[in-house]
Design a protein around this motif. Structure first.
Motif, PDB file in Angstrom:
ATOM      1  N   ARG A 117       1.228   0.174   0.039  1.00 23.52           N
ATOM      2  CA  ARG A 117       2.132  -1.037   1.375  1.00 23.52           C
ATOM      3  C   ARG A 117       1.366  -0.650   2.729  1.00 23.52           C
ATOM      4  N   GLN A 118       1.189  -0.639   3.657  1.00 23.20           N
ATOM      5  CA  GLN A 118       1.252  -0.448   4.718  1.00 23.20           C
ATOM      6  C   GLN A 118       2.530  -0.258   6.443  1.00 23.20           C
ATOM      7  N   ALA A 119       2.948   1.395   6.948  1.00 22.45           N
ATOM      8  CA  ALA A 119       3.301   0.949   7.526  1.00 22.45           C
ATOM      9  C   ALA A 119       2.870   0.871   8.617  1.00 22.45           C
ATOM     10  N   PRO A 120       3.692   0.971  10.179  1.00 23.48           N
ATOM     11  CA  PRO A 120       2.884   0.482  11.753  1.00 23.48           C
ATOM     12  C   PRO A 120       2.520   1.237  11.128  1.00 23.48           C
ATOM     13  N   GLY A 121       1.379   0.972  12.835  1.00 23.10           N
ATOM     14  CA  GLY A 121       0.390   1.987  12.852  1.00 23.10           C
ATOM     15  C   GLY A 121      -0.677   2.802  11.657  1.00 23.10           C
ATOM     16  N   LYS A 122      -0.359   2.586  10.543  1.00 27.02           N
ATOM     17  CA  LYS A 122      -0.741   3.742   9.450  1.00 27.02           C
ATOM     18  C   LYS A 122      -1.355   2.608   8.173  1.00 27.02           C
ATOM     19  N   GLU A 123      -2.776   3.584   7.921  1.00 27.01           N
ATOM     20  CA  GLU A 123      -3.625   2.584   6.936  1.00 27.01           C
ATOM     21  C   GLU A 123      -2.650   2.360   5.903  1.00 27.01           C
ATOM     22  N   ARG A 124      -3.665   0.958   5.169  1.00 24.10           N
ATOM     23  CA  ARG A 124      -2.947   0.507   3.877  1.00 24.10           C
ATOM     24  C   ARG A 124      -3.052   1.892   2.631  1.00 24.10           C
ATOM     25  N   ALA A 125      -1.932   1.913   1.988  1.00 20.14           N
ATOM     26  CA  ALA A 125      -2.412   3.319   0.891  1.00 20.14           C
ATOM     27  C   ALA A 125      -2.120   2.850  -1.073  1.00 20.14           C
ATOM     28  N   LEU A 126      -2.602   2.874  -1.312  1.00 20.65           N
ATOM     29  CA  LEU A 126      -2.563   3.156  -2.678  1.00 20.65           C
ATOM     30  C   LEU A 126      -1.128   3.533  -3.353  1.00 20.65           C
ATOM     31  N   VAL A 127      -0.290   2.986  -3.510  1.00 21.47           N
ATOM     32  CA  VAL A 127       1.064   3.590  -4.065  1.00 21.47           C
ATOM     33  C   VAL A 127       1.092   4.187  -5.625  1.00 21.47           C
ATOM     34  N   ALA A 128       0.767   2.703  -6.053  1.00 23.88           N
ATOM     35  CA  ALA A 128       0.988   2.170  -7.524  1.00 23.88           C
ATOM     36  C   ALA A 128      -0.381   1.785  -8.643  1.00 23.88           C
ATOM     37  N   PHE A 129      -0.277   2.762  -9.488  1.00 25.75           N
ATOM     38  CA  PHE A 129      -1.856   1.858 -10.252  1.00 25.75           C
ATOM     39  C   PHE A 129      -1.577   1.118 -11.775  1.00 25.75           C
ATOM     40  N   SER A 144      -3.360   0.791 -15.583  1.00 23.30           N
ATOM     41  CA  SER A 144      -4.337   0.045 -15.896  1.00 23.30           C
ATOM     42  C   SER A 144      -4.402  -1.798 -16.784  1.00 23.30           C
ATOM     43  N   TRP A 145      -5.704  -2.256 -17.226  1.00 19.11           N
ATOM     44  CA  TRP A 145      -5.391  -3.593 -17.773  1.00 19.11           C
ATOM     45  C   TRP A 145      -4.479  -3.768 -18.942  1.00 19.11           C
ATOM     46  N   SER A 146      -4.831  -2.182 -19.865  1.00 20.59           N
ATOM     47  CA  SER A 146      -4.215  -2.192 -20.720  1.00 20.59           C
ATOM     48  C   SER A 146      -2.044  -2.042 -20.692  1.00 20.59           C
ATOM     49  N   GLY A 147      -2.037  -1.143 -19.992  1.00 23.34           N
ATOM     50  CA  GLY A 147      -1.041  -0.676 -19.240  1.00 23.34           C
ATOM     51  C   GLY A 147      -0.824   0.101 -19.345  1.00 23.34           C
ATOM     52  N   PHE A 148      -1.316   1.266 -20.008  1.00 25.11           N
ATOM     53  CA  PHE A 148      -1.371   2.145 -21.042  1.00 25.11           C
ATOM     54  C   PHE A 148      -1.369   3.432 -19.913  1.00 25.11           C
ATOM     55  N   ARG A 149      -2.084   2.756 -18.783  1.00 24.60           N
ATOM     56  CA  ARG A 149      -2.197   4.271 -17.122  1.00 24.60           C
ATOM     57  C   ARG A 149      -1.349   3.893 -16.006  1.00 24.60           C
ATOM     58  N   THR A 150      -0.408   4.223 -15.759  1.00 24.89           N
ATOM     59  CA  THR A 150      -0.144   4.875 -14.251  1.00 24.89           C
ATOM     60  C   THR A 150      -0.298   5.881 -13.827  1.00 24.89           C
ATOM     61  N   THR A 151      -0.484   5.528 -12.373  1.00 24.26           N
ATOM     62  CA  THR A 151      -0.771   6.687 -11.341  1.00 24.26           C
ATOM     63  C   THR A 151       0.461   6.086 -10.102  1.00 24.26           C
ATOM     64  N   TYR A 152       0.612   7.470  -9.364  1.00 19.25           N
ATOM     65  CA  TYR A 152       1.157   6.884  -8.333  1.00 19.25           C
ATOM     66  C   TYR A 152       0.998   7.913  -7.004  1.00 19.25           C
ATOM     67  N   ALA A 153       1.086   7.624  -5.989  1.00 21.15           N
ATOM     68  CA  ALA A 153       1.151   8.499  -4.484  1.00 21.15           C
ATOM     69  C   ALA A 153       2.541   9.450  -5.031  1.00 21.15           C
TER      70      ALA A 153
END
Length: 123
Positions: free
Chosen positions: A38-50, A52-61
């Motif tokens: 996501r990218q808010a006005p005036g801010k850099e684009r940042a990873l919110v959620a990830f 993996s290809w298998s779906g077994f691994r997720t990460t969140y901000a």
């Protein structure tokens, strides 16, 4: 290269929910790691959620842990971001991204991006 199209954004009151979808075309995403940024006005684009290809691994901000859930349906070639308990600070353009990798960790580079969908949370 895979093409990505986000949908599901909109205007919602604080405390509400939205589900974003990212439909892929051109290639199947079975071997792709997927991310929501996501990218808010005036801010850099940042990873919110990830996810993996298998779906077994997720990460969140940290800012969205416990409120957002990323998931994927490889049969539908689609990735989702369920957003609950939305806050005004979640207001941003949300982007879907993909990278061909079998690593369980978020890649440093995503090669394919969607056009983004606007999410606005009113207080």
């Amino acid at each position: 290269q895979v093409q990505l199209a986000e949908s599901g954004g909109g205007l919602v009151q604080a405390g509400g929910s939205l589900r974003l979808s990212c439909a892929a075309s051109g290639r199947t995403i079975g071997n792709y790691a997927m991310g929501w940024f996501r990218q808010a006005p005036g801010k850099e684009r940042a990873l919110v959620a990830f996810i993996s290809w298998s779906g077994f691994r997720t990460t969140y901000a940290d800012a969205v842990k416990g409120r957002f859930t990323i998931s994927r349906d490889n049969a539908k070639n689609t990735v989702y971001l369920q957003m609950n308990s939305l806050k005004p600070e979640d207001t941003a353009v949300y982007y879907c991204a993909a990278e061909l990798t079998l690593s369980p960790s978020p890649p440093t580079f995503f090669g394919s991006w969607g056009q983004g969908t606007q999410v606005t949370v009113s207080s």
